[in-house]
Structures are given as C-alpha cells and as structure tokens.
Design an enzyme around this catalytic site. Structure first.
Site, PDB file in Angstrom:
ATOM      1  N   PRO A   2       1.700 -11.786  10.400  1.00  0.00           N
ATOM      2  CA  PRO A   2       2.722 -11.419   9.432  1.00  0.00           C
ATOM      3  C   PRO A   2       3.346 -10.069   9.721  1.00  0.00           C
ATOM      4  O   PRO A   2       2.756  -9.025   9.455  1.00  0.00           O
ATOM      5  CB  PRO A   2       1.979 -11.373   8.091  1.00  0.00           C
ATOM      6  CG  PRO A   2       0.620 -11.870   8.361  1.00  0.00           C
ATOM      7  CD  PRO A   2       0.368 -11.697   9.809  1.00  0.00           C
ATOM      8  N   GLU A   3       4.508 -10.063  10.286  1.00  0.00           N
ATOM      9  CA  GLU A   3       5.337  -8.874  10.279  1.00  0.00           C
ATOM     10  C   GLU A   3       6.319  -9.108   9.153  1.00  0.00           C
ATOM     11  O   GLU A   3       6.258 -10.123   8.463  1.00  0.00           O
ATOM     12  CB  GLU A   3       6.040  -8.704  11.634  1.00  0.00           C
ATOM     13  CG  GLU A   3       5.042  -8.506  12.767  1.00  0.00           C
ATOM     14  CD  GLU A   3       5.468  -7.458  13.784  1.00  0.00           C
ATOM     15  OE1 GLU A   3       6.327  -6.620  13.456  1.00  0.00           O
ATOM     16  OE2 GLU A   3       4.935  -7.476  14.891  1.00  0.00           O
ATOM     17  N   HIS A  91     -12.197 -19.699   5.649  1.00  0.00           N
ATOM     18  CA  HIS A  91     -11.271 -18.567   5.506  1.00  0.00           C
ATOM     19  C   HIS A  91     -10.264 -18.725   4.370  1.00  0.00           C
ATOM     20  O   HIS A  91      -9.362 -17.919   4.237  1.00  0.00           O
ATOM     21  CB  HIS A  91     -10.522 -18.281   6.808  1.00  0.00           C
ATOM     22  CG  HIS A  91     -11.415 -18.175   8.004  1.00  0.00           C
ATOM     23  ND1 HIS A  91     -12.504 -17.334   8.042  1.00  0.00           N
ATOM     24  CD2 HIS A  91     -11.407 -18.830   9.184  1.00  0.00           C
ATOM     25  CE1 HIS A  91     -13.108 -17.477   9.211  1.00  0.00           C
ATOM     26  NE2 HIS A  91     -12.474 -18.368   9.917  1.00  0.00           N
ATOM     27  N   LYS A 152       9.545  16.446  15.405  1.00  0.00           N
ATOM     28  CA  LYS A 152       8.347  15.599  15.507  1.00  0.00           C
ATOM     29  C   LYS A 152       7.958  15.370  16.971  1.00  0.00           C
ATOM     30  O   LYS A 152       8.777  14.950  17.777  1.00  0.00           O
ATOM     31  CB  LYS A 152       8.594  14.248  14.823  1.00  0.00           C
ATOM     32  CG  LYS A 152       8.802  14.359  13.316  1.00  0.00           C
ATOM     33  CD  LYS A 152       7.505  14.742  12.626  1.00  0.00           C
ATOM     34  CE  LYS A 152       7.556  14.547  11.127  1.00  0.00           C
ATOM     35  NZ  LYS A 152       8.468  15.464  10.450  1.00  0.00           N
TER      36      LYS A 152
END
Length: 271
Positions: A2-3, A91, A152
């Site tokens: 899952p992105e 699961h 950064k």
DNA sequence: ACGCTCTCCTGGCCGC
DNA sequence: TGCGGCCAGGAGAGCG
C-alpha cells in the site's frame, strides 16, 4: 504494497459498502498489530454507524457516531469487503461486521498496520497532526518544497519520503520521480534548485495519479503476500532494475542504500 | 531541530 | 529439500 494510490483505491472500494452502515460486531484475532488492539472496542463499536470515510496520507478515517477509527495498512495490509460468514484465513486479524451481513476484513501478514480509535477530532491525533501536505493538492508545489528544503543536508530522496514534508511518497515512487526529473537521489535536499524541485513535484503528482488510475482495475493484486511490486512493475523505469540498461540513455542502472532503503538511479541521466 | 539507526512482523527467495 | 541469511513497498521511537 500500500502506497498512497493503493490506499486511495481501497478507500474508493470500501466506502460505498460501509458508509451509513451500522456496526454489529468487532472481532480481533490477534493482540496487536503495530500497537496493541484496544479490546474495549469490541463493546464500544457495536451500534455505531459509519457516517463517512476519508483518507489522510496513508491513513483511512472511519467516522463513527462517537469517535473515529484510524486505520493504516503498513507494508502488507489490505482491506476487503466480504460476507460476514466468509471463513477467515491466516493473517485475517480484524473483522468489522455490519448489521446488513457485510464485513470489513483487515488482513496484514507483517502486522505493521494500525487499527486505532479516538474520541477527539482525528486530525488532531498525534499521528496525523504533523503530516505534510497531500501531494495531489495545490498546497504541494515546487516553491513549497524549495522553502522547506533550504539548508537541509538530508538526501533529497529521504527528504521527499518524510511524511512531515509531503505525505504519500513511498520508496518506489521516490526513486521513480527522481529519475523522471533527473535528480540524483543522494543529492542534498538543500542543494536542489527551485527549477528542478518544480520538475520533481510535477513528476510526483504525475506518477501518483497514473498509479491511482491503474489501481482501480488491479485491486485484486493486493492479496499477493509477497513484497514484490505489483501491478505497477511494468511501468517502473528504475525501481528494482539495477544492472539493467537505462531506458533513456542505455547506461547501467545502479542501486544504493539511503536510510536503510533500496534506491535506484541512472548515473548518467541523474545529477 | 536535525538526521541517523533501530524496530515491529511474516514470508519469499537465493545460495549453499 | 532443508536451512540460514537476506530482503521487502512504512514510519514511529529513541538517540546523539
């Protein structure tokens, strides 16, 4: 698996089946996922009606009468709508059974997911409070990325994967977007020009949108238990392709670890 | 504040 | 075929 595109696809898949439905029963088959499951929910949730479902970053928010469920699929989680009498498999950790006989079933082999509940406004929950902008909104621009990245030293790849900077850019799409915009993933974020950051933002939006469009037809692939890229593999230009030839210039694709995560790039096309 | 490393968990794959 | 080691798409926690 899952992105952000998969979570968005999941939202669209489950929302019509659970919105305005009343919870009959909540079943847990494990003690904890990422965090311990709150067994009080087994008697708190029955009788509650889901009023709406939203996505924020990779979190799914199920608004109930008196509170909100906050779900996260982690690396291996998936949600399906099944009939309440469907036999559970390995699961299958959580069932949310509705009075109409349907069941929202959470499967998560690696147990990195989350199933939490809050009485307060979920957007003030500490997991959601400090999240960066949604990548597909107008709040996410090259100028924004420029302003927050100055000074950064962190690599640009780790920077765009930081959920405080922008949400929803996972390990795969980070490599792909950087390739698409010609930026070496290990370049310091603070040293990428505004012009290139604008290009990067365009690339991130394009790839996420493309994946969401692909997601609708391939949601069944969610069930694959392994850790390999699923439906999007065919379209990946650099991810998982070290040793292959760059599709643009023919140079050999390299990989390196950045922040413990595999990173792929073309040393010729990216600088 | 920043950035780095570790960690949760299961399963698939590769090499021996 | 069995086993050990390594790898996996997330992201919070804790540390210096």
């Amino acid at each position: 698996m899952p992105e952000l595109p998969e979570v968005e696809t999941t939202l669209r898949g489950i929302a019509p089946h659970i919105t305005d439905r009343t919870i009959l029963e909540c079943v847990f088959r494990t003690e904890k996922l990422r965090w311990p499951l709150d067994t009080d929910l087994c008697y708190l949730l029955p009788g509650e009606k889901i009023s709406r479902v939203e996505r924020r970053a990779k979190y799914l928010l199920l608004f109930c009468g008196h509170g909100t469920l906050i779900l996260h699929l982690g690396m291996s989680g998936s949600l399906r709508i099944v009939s309440a009498d469907t036999t559970e498999q390995k699961h299958d950790h959580v069932d949310l059974i509705f009075t109409d006989g349907q069941c929202l079933r959470l499967t998560d082999p690696r147990k990195f997911g989350a199933f939490l509940y809050t009485d307060a406004d979920p957007y003030t929950h500490k997991l959601l409070l400090h999240l960066g902008p949604e990548p597909l909104t107008d709040d996410f621009t090259g100028d924004y990325l420029y302003s927050v990245s100055r000074g950064k030293k962190q690599s640009i790849k780790q920077f765009i994967m930081d959920q405080k900077v922008v949400v929803g850019v996972g390990n795969i799409y980070a490599s792909e977007a950087l390739f698409s915009s010609g930026i070496r993933p290990d370049r310091a974020a603070g040293r990428v020009s505004l012009k290139r950051l604008r290009s990067l933002v365009v690339a991130i939006k394009a790839i996420l949108q493309k994946a969401i469009l692909a997601g609708g037809t391939t949601i069944h692939d969610f069930n694959q238990a392994d850790g390999k890229p699923g439906y999007f593999t065919q379209q990946l230009q650099v991810y998982g392709r070290s040793g292959d030839r760059c599709v643009i210039c023919g140079e050999t694709i390299l990989s390196q670890k950045l922040g413990q995560r595999s990173t792929f790039y073309c040393p010729q096309c990216q600088s």
